[in-house]
Write a protein that holds these residues in place. Sequence first.
Motif, PDB file in Angstrom:
ATOM      1  N   LYS A  33      33.360  16.852  11.247  1.00 33.16           N
ATOM      2  CA  LYS A  33      31.985  16.856  10.729  1.00 33.16           C
ATOM      3  C   LYS A  33      31.393  15.448  10.776  1.00 33.16           C
ATOM      4  CE  LYS A  33      29.417  17.651   6.494  1.00 33.16           C
ATOM      5  NZ  LYS A  33      29.213  16.244   6.169  1.00 33.16           N
TER       6      LYS A  33
ATOM      7  N   TRP B  90      22.443  19.688   6.855  1.00 33.92           N
ATOM      8  CA  TRP B  90      23.280  20.791   6.396  1.00 33.92           C
ATOM      9  C   TRP B  90      22.649  21.564   5.258  1.00 33.92           C
ATOM     10  CZ3 TRP B  90      26.727  21.676   9.899  1.00 33.92           C
ATOM     11  CH2 TRP B  90      27.302  20.627  10.611  1.00 33.92           C
TER      12      TRP B  90
ATOM     13  N   PHE C 130      34.431  23.105  11.354  1.00 33.13           N
ATOM     14  CA  PHE C 130      34.286  21.650  11.381  1.00 33.13           C
ATOM     15  C   PHE C 130      35.325  21.090  10.419  1.00 33.13           C
ATOM     16  CE2 PHE C 130      30.030  23.022  12.499  1.00 33.13           C
ATOM     17  CZ  PHE C 130      29.533  22.047  13.352  1.00 33.13           C
TER      18      PHE C 130
END
Length: 112
Positions: free
Chosen positions: A94, A110, A89
Amino acid sequence: MKLNSIKIDQIRLMVPVRDQKLKRNEFPLELIAINNLFSFDTVFSEKTITAFGKNGYTLSISYGSGNKDELVTIMFNPNRLDMGLLIDFTASGKVLFESLCKLQDIKVNWKK
Protein backbone atom coordinates in the motif's frame (compact mmCIF):
# COMPACT_ATOMS: atom_id res chain seq x y z
CA MET A 1 -13.94 16.42 22.06
CA LYS A 2 -10.80 15.16 20.36
CA LEU A 3 -11.14 13.06 17.22
CA ASN A 4 -8.56 10.40 16.52
CA SER A 5 -7.16 10.02 13.06
CA ILE A 6 -7.57 6.50 11.73
CA LYS A 7 -4.83 5.19 9.48
CA ILE A 8 -5.18 2.30 7.04
CA ASP A 9 -2.37 -0.25 7.25
CA GLN A 10 -3.30 -2.92 4.71
CA ILE A 11 -6.35 -3.40 2.52
CA ARG A 12 -8.24 -6.36 1.09
CA LEU A 13 -11.09 -5.74 -1.32
CA MET A 14 -13.45 -8.31 -2.78
CA VAL A 15 -15.02 -7.36 -6.10
CA PRO A 16 -17.98 -9.43 -7.37
CA VAL A 17 -17.69 -10.93 -10.84
CA ARG A 18 -20.63 -11.27 -13.22
CA ASP A 19 -21.25 -14.79 -14.42
CA GLN A 20 -19.09 -15.19 -17.52
CA LYS A 21 -17.77 -18.07 -19.56
CA LEU A 22 -14.03 -17.62 -19.61
CA LYS A 23 -11.84 -19.22 -22.23
CA ARG A 24 -8.47 -20.63 -21.24
CA ASN A 25 -6.05 -17.83 -20.25
CA GLU A 26 -8.86 -15.25 -20.35
CA PHE A 27 -9.50 -12.79 -17.53
CA PRO A 28 -12.83 -11.48 -16.22
CA LEU A 29 -13.98 -8.07 -17.47
CA GLU A 30 -13.93 -6.82 -13.87
CA LEU A 31 -10.17 -7.42 -13.75
CA ILE A 32 -9.70 -5.02 -16.65
CA ALA A 33 -11.92 -2.46 -14.88
CA ILE A 34 -9.92 -2.81 -11.65
CA ASN A 35 -6.67 -2.33 -13.52
CA ASN A 36 -8.07 0.82 -15.13
CA LEU A 37 -9.36 2.15 -11.79
CA PHE A 38 -6.10 1.60 -9.90
CA SER A 39 -3.76 2.07 -12.92
CA PHE A 40 -1.67 -0.93 -11.80
CA ASP A 41 -0.04 -1.43 -15.22
CA THR A 42 0.90 2.27 -15.29
CA VAL A 43 2.11 2.52 -11.69
CA PHE A 44 4.14 -0.70 -11.57
CA SER A 45 6.82 -1.51 -14.13
CA GLU A 46 6.00 -5.21 -14.28
CA LYS A 47 3.54 -7.84 -13.15
CA THR A 48 3.76 -11.56 -12.51
CA ILE A 49 0.95 -13.98 -13.38
CA THR A 50 1.08 -17.27 -11.47
CA ALA A 51 -1.11 -20.30 -10.93
CA PHE A 52 -1.07 -19.66 -7.19
CA GLY A 53 -3.58 -18.18 -4.80
CA LYS A 54 -4.83 -18.25 -1.23
CA ASN A 55 -8.13 -19.40 0.27
CA GLY A 56 -9.43 -21.12 -2.86
CA TYR A 57 -8.18 -18.56 -5.37
CA THR A 58 -6.06 -20.27 -8.02
CA LEU A 59 -4.64 -17.48 -10.21
CA SER A 60 -2.72 -14.42 -9.09
CA ILE A 61 -1.56 -11.25 -10.78
CA SER A 62 1.12 -9.71 -8.60
CA TYR A 63 2.69 -6.28 -8.70
CA GLY A 64 5.75 -4.97 -6.90
CA SER A 65 7.69 -8.15 -6.21
CA GLY A 66 8.71 -11.39 -7.85
CA ASN A 67 8.53 -13.54 -4.74
CA LYS A 68 5.70 -15.15 -2.75
CA ASP A 69 5.28 -12.05 -0.56
CA GLU A 70 3.83 -9.90 -3.30
CA LEU A 71 3.03 -6.34 -2.42
CA VAL A 72 -0.19 -5.98 -4.41
CA THR A 73 -2.01 -9.07 -5.64
CA ILE A 74 -5.26 -9.67 -7.51
CA MET A 75 -6.50 -13.23 -7.10
CA PHE A 76 -9.37 -15.13 -8.71
CA ASN A 77 -10.51 -18.64 -9.51
CA PRO A 78 -11.73 -19.01 -13.12
CA ASN A 79 -13.74 -22.09 -12.11
CA ARG A 80 -15.41 -20.28 -9.20
CA LEU A 81 -16.20 -16.76 -10.37
CA ASP A 82 -18.80 -16.56 -7.59
CA MET A 83 -15.80 -16.00 -5.26
CA GLY A 84 -15.11 -12.71 -7.05
CA LEU A 85 -11.76 -11.00 -7.35
CA LEU A 86 -9.66 -10.44 -4.25
CA ILE A 87 -7.39 -7.39 -4.31
CA ASP A 88 -4.78 -7.61 -1.57
CA PHE A 89 -2.56 -4.66 -0.65
CA THR A 90 0.00 -5.64 1.98
CA ALA A 91 1.02 -2.81 4.32
CA SER A 92 4.29 -2.26 2.44
CA GLY A 93 2.49 -2.73 -0.88
CA LYS A 94 0.00 0.00 0.00
CA VAL A 95 2.82 2.40 0.90
CA LEU A 96 4.70 1.55 -2.29
CA PHE A 97 1.55 1.97 -4.40
CA GLU A 98 0.84 5.39 -2.83
CA SER A 99 4.45 6.51 -3.33
CA LEU A 100 4.59 5.42 -6.97
CA CYS A 101 1.24 7.12 -7.63
CA LYS A 102 2.52 10.33 -6.08
CA LEU A 103 5.62 10.25 -8.31
CA GLN A 104 3.37 9.89 -11.36
CA ASP A 105 0.81 12.53 -10.26
CA ILE A 106 -1.94 9.94 -9.76
CA LYS A 107 -4.22 10.83 -6.87
CA VAL A 108 -5.03 8.16 -4.27
CA ASN A 109 -7.84 8.69 -1.79
CA TRP A 110 -8.83 5.66 0.28
CA LYS A 111 -11.62 7.57 2.02
CA LYS A 112 -13.78 7.96 -1.08
